[in-house]
Write an enzyme that holds these catalytic residues in place. Structure first.
Site, PDB file in Angstrom:
ATOM      1  N   SER A  55       0.843  -1.189   0.000  1.00  0.00           N
ATOM      2  CA  SER A  55       0.000   0.000   0.000  1.00  0.00           C
ATOM      3  C   SER A  55       0.877   1.236   0.000  1.00  0.00           C
ATOM      4  CB  SER A  55      -0.908   0.025   1.234  1.00  0.00           C
ATOM      5  OG  SER A  55      -1.629   1.238   1.295  1.00  0.00           O
ATOM      6  N   ARG A 299      -1.550  -4.490  -6.551  1.00  0.00           N
ATOM      7  CA  ARG A 299      -2.669  -5.060  -5.798  1.00  0.00           C
ATOM      8  C   ARG A 299      -3.953  -4.400  -6.236  1.00  0.00           C
ATOM      9  NH1 ARG A 299      -5.770  -8.166  -3.862  1.00  0.00           N
ATOM     10  NH2 ARG A 299      -5.864  -8.952  -1.724  1.00  0.00           N
ATOM     11  N   CYS A 488      -2.573  -7.538 -16.738  1.00  0.00           N
ATOM     12  CA  CYS A 488      -1.728  -8.194 -15.733  1.00  0.00           C
ATOM     13  C   CYS A 488      -0.418  -7.424 -15.602  1.00  0.00           C
ATOM     14  CB  CYS A 488      -1.441  -9.641 -16.111  1.00  0.00           C
ATOM     15  SG  CYS A 488      -0.234 -10.428 -15.005  1.00  0.00           S
TER      16      CYS A 488
END
Length: 544
Positions: A55, A299, A488
């Protein structure tokens, strides 16, 4: 698999928590704070607590202060008190400083490594007697008589042929009165729970973005600890939601990330390539001068907000954190809401264990609705879907209206739509020409995956499976020119043989960084992501 495999051993707990992220660890800590005699287990698929936590994080300390009043967030490694906020709108050739939206005012917050925050929480949990088992993937739901009775970890040492190898080790059953699911965004067991118990009935589809991140070490003279910068605009068009962040942590580290909403339309768009070319903008390039890239990851993140929150409780368990979709998108923060949801779940569970032990913890969603978490998300519910409905300019106007005029109390709620339905056929879209990487400022995917420390045992069944292999060519290639090869961020999907007129999809599962984008964006939902062997995947360092 052979019929001679041994039965699984089992362990009994009062509570099992799946996932050692902010929500799961907060739940475990709060349970032990309330009743030190409770047996609490946390199972984590990463090789260590924090290994899979990615994050770009500005932490609002509200929930942390409630959970651990004496915690010194500034003392967590690489943390810095948030300082100057910068918000830029970029065109192809210029940049314009804009007023910082009130939701993005970071006074009193901290720029942190979320991986180090959860390492800190993990240590606190263990001090209280929580048992934490990293390196074990929760692979199977244990459901008995219509109630979740715990989970089973995946078998280790299964070969690609599905048969046990010499390294075979049977998974464990971790049984509990209540199970807390805190897998994060698009959890594989969470998907099963939502289907089995109809948890999404009557709510909007969840929507997502993909966040791609690099960690850079910058020269001391260019380092500004606590700096928080966000941008919108170039290189994205006005129909595509997204933007960037640049955060200066302690230790001369800079977290750079780029987020793109997965409701984008053009199948030729590559989030990874957009993230790379962003750095070449004349207003952005100087931030990277003399710096060195040291890590990479990606993510998916929830963007659906209030109207996409599923039913939170079901027989034997609850959903917390990003498993349930508690990210505050306009604020670009979800750690404080994840932690608070875990704490509220713990309080509901502790009450149930000391009382009648109901099958379904209806007290948990009641506690959520009565907390500060619920009105915070309700007030901003129309901002993100406003960009999907009106585009960038209309979305900004709508956001201003919701923020300054109705203050989140509009008598309507904008709806969300599933991301996998948004792609146009390739014949109706314009291909995008991306510049080649220079290896200094911009990079290719494989060199990026290398510095994510991603590793999977090669001789194991693929954790990326196609429900109908034929659709990879008959639908994805024929209609959309295989968008999975572009969305991807790790080079997992390749089309081979197209030049010879015989295209085939090749899946390089060992490259997977566990972002879950393919599970979300595939047009027919044909790609199914399941957990690989425990400890497989990326291993992010402390600064991530």
């Amino acid at each position: 698999m052979s019929d001679t495999v041994p039965s699984r051993e089992s362990m009994e707990f009062d509570v099992v928590v799946v996932g050692a992220g902010p929500a799961g660890l907060s739940a475990a800590i709060r349970l032990k704070q309330i009743n030190a005699e409770l047996s609490v287990c946390v199972v984590e698929k990463g090789g260590e607590v924090g290994a899979h936590i990615l994050s770009g994080c500005v932490l609002e300390p509200r929930a942390m202060t409630e959970l651990l009043p004496d915690a010194d967030i500034g003392a967590i490694e690489f943390s810095a008190k948030a300082g100057e906020d910068r918000f830029l709108f970029l065109t192809e050739t210029g940049s314009h400083r804009m007023p910082t939206p009130p939701q993005m005012n970071n006074h009193g917050n901290f720029v942190v490594s979320l991986g180090n925050v959860v390492r800190f929480l993990g240590a606190k949990a263990e001090e209280l007697g929580v048992e934490i088992y990293p390196g074990f993937a929760a692979a199977e739901l244990l459901v008995e008589e219509g109630r979740v009775a715990g989970i089973a970890t995946g078998d280790m040492g299964i070969g690609k042929d599905g048969q046990p190898t010499a390294q075979y080790q049977r998974g464990m059953e971790l049984r509990a009165t209540y199970t807390v699911f805190a897998e994060g965004c698009r959890g594989s067991l969470g998907k099963q729970l939502m289907s089995r118990f109809g948890l999404r009935d009557g709510v909007d589809p969840q929507t997502y973005g993909i966040g791609i991140k690099e960690l850079w070490e910058v020269p001391a003279e260019h380092h500004n600890p606590g700096m928080v910068m966000h941008t919108i605009g170039w290189p994205l068009d006005t129909k595509t939601y997204g933007g960037s962040f640049l955060y200066h942590l302690g230790g001369n580290l800079m977290a750079y990330g780029f987020v793109i909403g997965l409701d984008y339309e053009n199948p030729y768009l590559s989030p990874f390539e957009e993230m790379q070319r962003f750095k070449t903008h004349k207003a952005i390039r100087p931030y990277f001068e003399g710096a060195k890239r040291i890590s990479y990851g990606a993510r998916a993140l929830n963007e659906g907000g209030f109207q996409s929150i599923p039913r939170l409780a079901f027989p034997g368990g609850v959903l917390v954190g990003c498993e349930a979709g508690f990210l505050n998108v306009p604020k670009i923060k979800g750690t404080h809401t994840a932690m608070k949801s875990g704490m509220l779940a713990a309080e509901a569970i502790a009450e149930a264990l000391s009382g009648s032990r109901p099958a379904t913890l209806d007290a948990f969603p009641e506690k959520v609705r009565a907390s500060w978490l619920w009105p915070e998300l309700q007030a901003v519910r129309n901002i993100r879907p406003g960009f999907a409905k009106f585009g960038m300019w209309g979305g900004l106007i709508n956001a201003a209206f919701e923020t300054y005029v109705t203050r989140g109390k509009s008598p309507w709620t904008l709806r969300n739509h599933a991301d996998n339905t948004a792609l146009k056929p390739a014949r109706d879209a314009t291909p995008i020409a991306y510049p080649k990487p220079d290896g200094a400022l911009t990079f290719d995917r494989l060199s990026s995956v290398f510095i994510s420390n991603t590793n999977h045992e090669e001789n194991q069944p693929a954790h990326l499976t196609l429900l109908d292999p034929a659709k990879a060519i008959s639908v994805n290639w024929a209609e959309y020119r295989s968008p999975e090869t572009r969305y991807c961020p790790a080079g997992v999907y390749e089309i081979v043989g197209a030049e010879a007129g015989d295209p085939k999809l090749q899946i390089n599962a060992q490259n997977c960084v566990h972002c879950k984008t393919c599970d979300i964006k595939d047009p027919t939902q044909n790609i199914n992501w399941v957990v690989p062997e425990g400890a497989g995947g990326p291993a992010y360092p402390g600064g991530m």
